[in-house]
Motif scaffolding. Structure first.
Motif, PDB file in Angstrom:
ATOM      1  N   GLN A 154       0.799  -1.213   0.000  1.00  0.00           N
ATOM      2  CA  GLN A 154       0.000   0.000   0.000  1.00  0.00           C
ATOM      3  C   GLN A 154       0.843   1.280   0.000  1.00  0.00           C
ATOM      4  OE1 GLN A 154      -0.861  -2.646   2.222  1.00  0.00           O
ATOM      5  NE2 GLN A 154      -2.375  -3.350   0.732  1.00  0.00           N
ATOM      6  N   HIS A 155       2.165   1.150   0.046  1.00  0.00           N
ATOM      7  CA  HIS A 155       3.041   2.318   0.043  1.00  0.00           C
ATOM      8  C   HIS A 155       3.388   2.666  -1.407  1.00  0.00           C
ATOM      9  CE1 HIS A 155       3.797   2.538   4.444  1.00  0.00           C
ATOM     10  NE2 HIS A 155       3.439   1.266   4.357  1.00  0.00           N
ATOM     11  N   LEU A 156       2.414   3.246  -2.096  1.00  0.00           N
ATOM     12  CA  LEU A 156       2.508   3.415  -3.541  1.00  0.00           C
ATOM     13  C   LEU A 156       3.444   4.532  -3.961  1.00  0.00           C
ATOM     14  CD1 LEU A 156      -1.281   2.925  -4.383  1.00  0.00           C
ATOM     15  CD2 LEU A 156       0.565   1.258  -4.569  1.00  0.00           C
ATOM     16  N   ALA A 157       3.914   5.352  -3.021  1.00  0.00           N
ATOM     17  CA  ALA A 157       4.871   6.397  -3.372  1.00  0.00           C
ATOM     18  C   ALA A 157       6.218   5.799  -3.774  1.00  0.00           C
ATOM     19  CB  ALA A 157       5.060   7.365  -2.202  1.00  0.00           C
ATOM     20  N   LEU A 158       6.434   4.523  -3.457  1.00  0.00           N
ATOM     21  CA  LEU A 158       7.628   3.818  -3.909  1.00  0.00           C
ATOM     22  C   LEU A 158       7.270   2.974  -5.123  1.00  0.00           C
ATOM     23  CD1 LEU A 158      10.577   2.837  -3.574  1.00  0.00           C
ATOM     24  CD2 LEU A 158       9.702   1.059  -2.038  1.00  0.00           C
ATOM     25  N   GLY A 159       7.894   3.267  -6.258  1.00  0.00           N
ATOM     26  CA  GLY A 159       7.677   2.450  -7.444  1.00  0.00           C
ATOM     27  C   GLY A 159       8.175   1.038  -7.218  1.00  0.00           C
ATOM     28  N   ARG A 160       7.592   0.110  -7.957  1.00  0.00           N
ATOM     29  CA  ARG A 160       7.973  -1.285  -7.779  1.00  0.00           C
ATOM     30  C   ARG A 160       7.996  -2.011  -9.111  1.00  0.00           C
ATOM     31  NH1 ARG A 160       3.215  -1.468  -4.637  1.00  0.00           N
ATOM     32  NH2 ARG A 160       4.408   0.057  -3.437  1.00  0.00           N
ATOM     33  N   ASP A 161       8.858  -3.022  -9.188  1.00  0.00           N
ATOM     34  CA  ASP A 161       8.978  -3.816 -10.403  1.00  0.00           C
ATOM     35  C   ASP A 161       8.229  -5.134 -10.294  1.00  0.00           C
ATOM     36  OD1 ASP A 161      11.167  -2.250 -12.003  1.00  0.00           O
ATOM     37  OD2 ASP A 161      11.916  -2.365  -9.946  1.00  0.00           O
ATOM     38  N   ILE A 162       8.131  -5.666  -9.082  1.00  0.00           N
ATOM     39  CA  ILE A 162       7.437  -6.936  -8.838  1.00  0.00           C
ATOM     40  C   ILE A 162       6.627  -6.793  -7.559  1.00  0.00           C
ATOM     41  CG2 ILE A 162       7.681  -9.408  -8.387  1.00  0.00           C
ATOM     42  CD1 ILE A 162      10.341  -9.329  -9.882  1.00  0.00           C
ATOM     43  N   GLU A 163       5.351  -7.193  -7.613  1.00  0.00           N
ATOM     44  CA  GLU A 163       4.494  -7.197  -6.432  1.00  0.00           C
ATOM     45  C   GLU A 163       4.118  -8.631  -6.074  1.00  0.00           C
ATOM     46  OE1 GLU A 163       1.972  -3.043  -6.337  1.00  0.00           O
ATOM     47  OE2 GLU A 163       1.167  -4.699  -7.527  1.00  0.00           O
ATOM     48  N   LEU A 164       4.425  -9.024  -4.847  1.00  0.00           N
ATOM     49  CA  LEU A 164       4.066 -10.339  -4.334  1.00  0.00           C
ATOM     50  C   LEU A 164       3.115 -10.150  -3.161  1.00  0.00           C
ATOM     51  CD1 LEU A 164       7.649 -11.935  -4.213  1.00  0.00           C
ATOM     52  CD2 LEU A 164       6.033 -11.945  -6.126  1.00  0.00           C
ATOM     53  N   VAL A 165       1.985 -10.833  -3.186  1.00  0.00           N
ATOM     54  CA  VAL A 165       1.002 -10.727  -2.108  1.00  0.00           C
ATOM     55  C   VAL A 165       0.864 -12.076  -1.427  1.00  0.00           C
ATOM     56  CG1 VAL A 165      -1.435 -10.397  -1.573  1.00  0.00           C
ATOM     57  CG2 VAL A 165      -0.279  -8.809  -3.084  1.00  0.00           C
ATOM     58  N   VAL A 166       0.930 -12.076  -0.100  1.00  0.00           N
ATOM     59  CA  VAL A 166       0.794 -13.288   0.692  1.00  0.00           C
ATOM     60  C   VAL A 166      -0.576 -13.290   1.364  1.00  0.00           C
ATOM     61  CG1 VAL A 166       1.811 -14.733   2.487  1.00  0.00           C
ATOM     62  CG2 VAL A 166       3.268 -13.194   1.152  1.00  0.00           C
ATOM     63  N   ILE A 167      -1.282 -14.401   1.248  1.00  0.00           N
ATOM     64  CA  ILE A 167      -2.556 -14.561   1.937  1.00  0.00           C
ATOM     65  C   ILE A 167      -2.477 -15.795   2.834  1.00  0.00           C
ATOM     66  CG2 ILE A 167      -3.941 -13.401   0.171  1.00  0.00           C
ATOM     67  CD1 ILE A 167      -4.740 -16.100  -0.897  1.00  0.00           C
ATOM     68  N   ASP A 168      -3.207 -15.758   3.913  1.00  0.00           N
ATOM     69  CA  ASP A 168      -3.263 -16.897   4.826  1.00  0.00           C
ATOM     70  C   ASP A 168      -4.184 -17.949   4.231  1.00  0.00           C
ATOM     71  OD1 ASP A 168      -4.750 -18.348   7.229  1.00  0.00           O
ATOM     72  OD2 ASP A 168      -2.811 -17.686   7.977  1.00  0.00           O
ATOM     73  N   GLY A 169      -3.656 -19.150   4.028  1.00  0.00           N
ATOM     74  CA  GLY A 169      -4.446 -20.191   3.377  1.00  0.00           C
ATOM     75  C   GLY A 169      -5.696 -20.556   4.146  1.00  0.00           C
ATOM     76  N   LYS A 170      -5.628 -20.563   5.452  1.00  0.00           N
ATOM     77  CA  LYS A 170      -6.766 -20.984   6.269  1.00  0.00           C
ATOM     78  C   LYS A 170      -7.831 -19.894   6.345  1.00  0.00           C
ATOM     79  CE  LYS A 170      -7.899 -23.080  10.739  1.00  0.00           C
ATOM     80  NZ  LYS A 170      -8.394 -24.310  10.119  1.00  0.00           N
ATOM     81  N   ARG A 171      -7.415 -18.662   6.552  1.00  0.00           N
ATOM     82  CA  ARG A 171      -8.381 -17.577   6.753  1.00  0.00           C
ATOM     83  C   ARG A 171      -8.778 -16.873   5.463  1.00  0.00           C
ATOM     84  NH1 ARG A 171      -6.252 -14.083  11.799  1.00  0.00           N
ATOM     85  NH2 ARG A 171      -4.531 -13.679  10.361  1.00  0.00           N
ATOM     86  N   GLY A 172      -7.953 -16.995   4.427  1.00  0.00           N
ATOM     87  CA  GLY A 172      -8.276 -16.376   3.150  1.00  0.00           C
ATOM     88  C   GLY A 172      -8.512 -14.878   3.271  1.00  0.00           C
ATOM     89  N   LEU A 173      -9.590 -14.411   2.674  1.00  0.00           N
ATOM     90  CA  LEU A 173      -9.934 -12.986   2.688  1.00  0.00           C
ATOM     91  C   LEU A 173     -11.014 -12.663   3.716  1.00  0.00           C
ATOM     92  CD1 LEU A 173      -9.947 -12.269  -1.162  1.00  0.00           C
ATOM     93  CD2 LEU A 173      -8.031 -12.181   0.448  1.00  0.00           C
TER      94      LEU A 173
END
Length: 335
Positions: A154-173
């Motif tokens: 969520q810190h979009l003021a820093l440009g990025r080349d690759i975004e990786l998102v981790v989610i908890d398998g058990k709790r999901g969203l």
């Protein structure tokens, strides 16, 4: 159970008492979507580092396993010939002087607990700074040729080349709603715009997105016990301490840690604490002479106050070879 713990549990279970907050959650989701769109179309500018930036983040509150993934990435990049550095906000720290270069000996009261833990686990340059671009500049000046941004989605003021998102398998969203009606920091559809979605543990809930998204599996594997007093390591079996124990966990999802202890045959009283909670000697009064077992994140704050018979469970992320091949190709395409 504190109000915050009750709220987080309700957000993942869609408790009815949170339903009146749904209009606020919808408003929060729109605000975050407009903010991201403004950066995407250039209405708001992001600073682009002169080296590749890999962001590791999540869209939910509560622990998902971001930090173990950052540590894994750091070790993997070193093996591939890179000189990585880690930038993090330093949640819970009160340095007042940024950028803060964090080492394994930094007082977590200044930097926060996770930066010290990452410095201990990786031996890499770590900088804590709420201003991510400023922190990245300090790492580049220190000779880093690639940056890992911990919890930086969520810190979009820093440009990025690759975004990786981790989610908890058990709790999901959870209930799929944004704060304060649910655990989401952004809309679920944000997952469609990242480079990879990584599930910590078996994904037990469907993501139910507008189109299918590939999921990379990750698991956290216990690797050793570490005696807190002298950092000596011991194999997982036989247990180097007696039972029963007092288990403490001040992390985003303490029940996952306690479940891991149970799988290892560790029994006793389990004491969940608030994420990033401050520790004192009084925290351990419930031990009553029993061994204390804690997480690596908690351990950085407890060296001088925990009982002598205190132990840390060391875990490491494990990812499939296909992910390594994919990441190698992504980095090659950046050069």
């Amino acid at each position: 159970m504190t109000l915050a713990e009750r709220w987080l549990k309700g957000a993942y279970q869609d408790s009815r008492w949170l339903w009146p907050l749904r209009p606020l959650g919808a408003l929060y989701q729109r605000v975050m979507a407009r903010r991201e769109a403004a950066y995407r179309r250039g209405a708001k500018s992001a600073w682009q580092a002169p080296v590749p930036v890999i962001v590791v983040g999540n869209i939910t509150l509560g622990g998902t396993g971001k930090s173990p993934l950052v540590a894994w990435l750091g070790r993997w990049l070193v093996d591939k010939g890179w000189s990585p550095g880690i930038v993090t906000r330093g949640y819970g720290g009160e340095s007042g002087r940024y950028p803060l270069h964090v080492t394994a000996r930094t007082d977590p009261a200044h930097s926060g607990d996770e930066p010290v833990m990452l410095a201990q686990q990786t031996g890499l340059p770590v900088v804590a700074d709420p201003d991510r671009p400023r922190g990245v500049k300090a790492l580049v000046d220190a000779g880093c040729d690639i940056i890992l941004s911990d919890d930086g989605l969520q810190h979009l003021a820093l440009g990025r080349d690759i975004e990786l998102v981790v989610i908890d398998g058990k709790r999901g969203l959870g209930n799929r709603r944004c704060l304060p009606a649910g655990p989401l920091r952004e809309s679920p559809e944000r997952l469609l715009r990242v480079d990879a979605v990584i599930a910590n543990g078996t994904l037990e809930r469907t993501l139910d997105l507008d189109r299918p998204v590939s999921i990379t599996p990750m698991r956290l594997q216990p690797v050793s016990w570490r005696r807190l007093s002298d950092a000596e390591r011991f194999p997982l079996a036989p247990l180097p301490f007696s039972l029963p124990i007092l288990g403490v966990a001040g992390i985003g999802n303490p029940q996952r840690f306690f479940a891991t202890l149970s799988d290892l045959g560790v029994k006793g009283e389990m004491q969940p604490l608030a994420d990033h909670q401050s520790f004192s000697a009084e925290t351990f009064t419930a031990a009553h002479g029993r061994p204390v077992v804690m997480t690596a994140k908690d351990a950085v704050k407890c060296l001088d106050i925990a009982p002598p018979d205190s132990w840390v469970l060391e875990v490491e992320a494990v990812l499939p070879l296909d992910f390594e091949h994919w990441l190698t190709a992504k980095l090659s395409a950046l050069s």
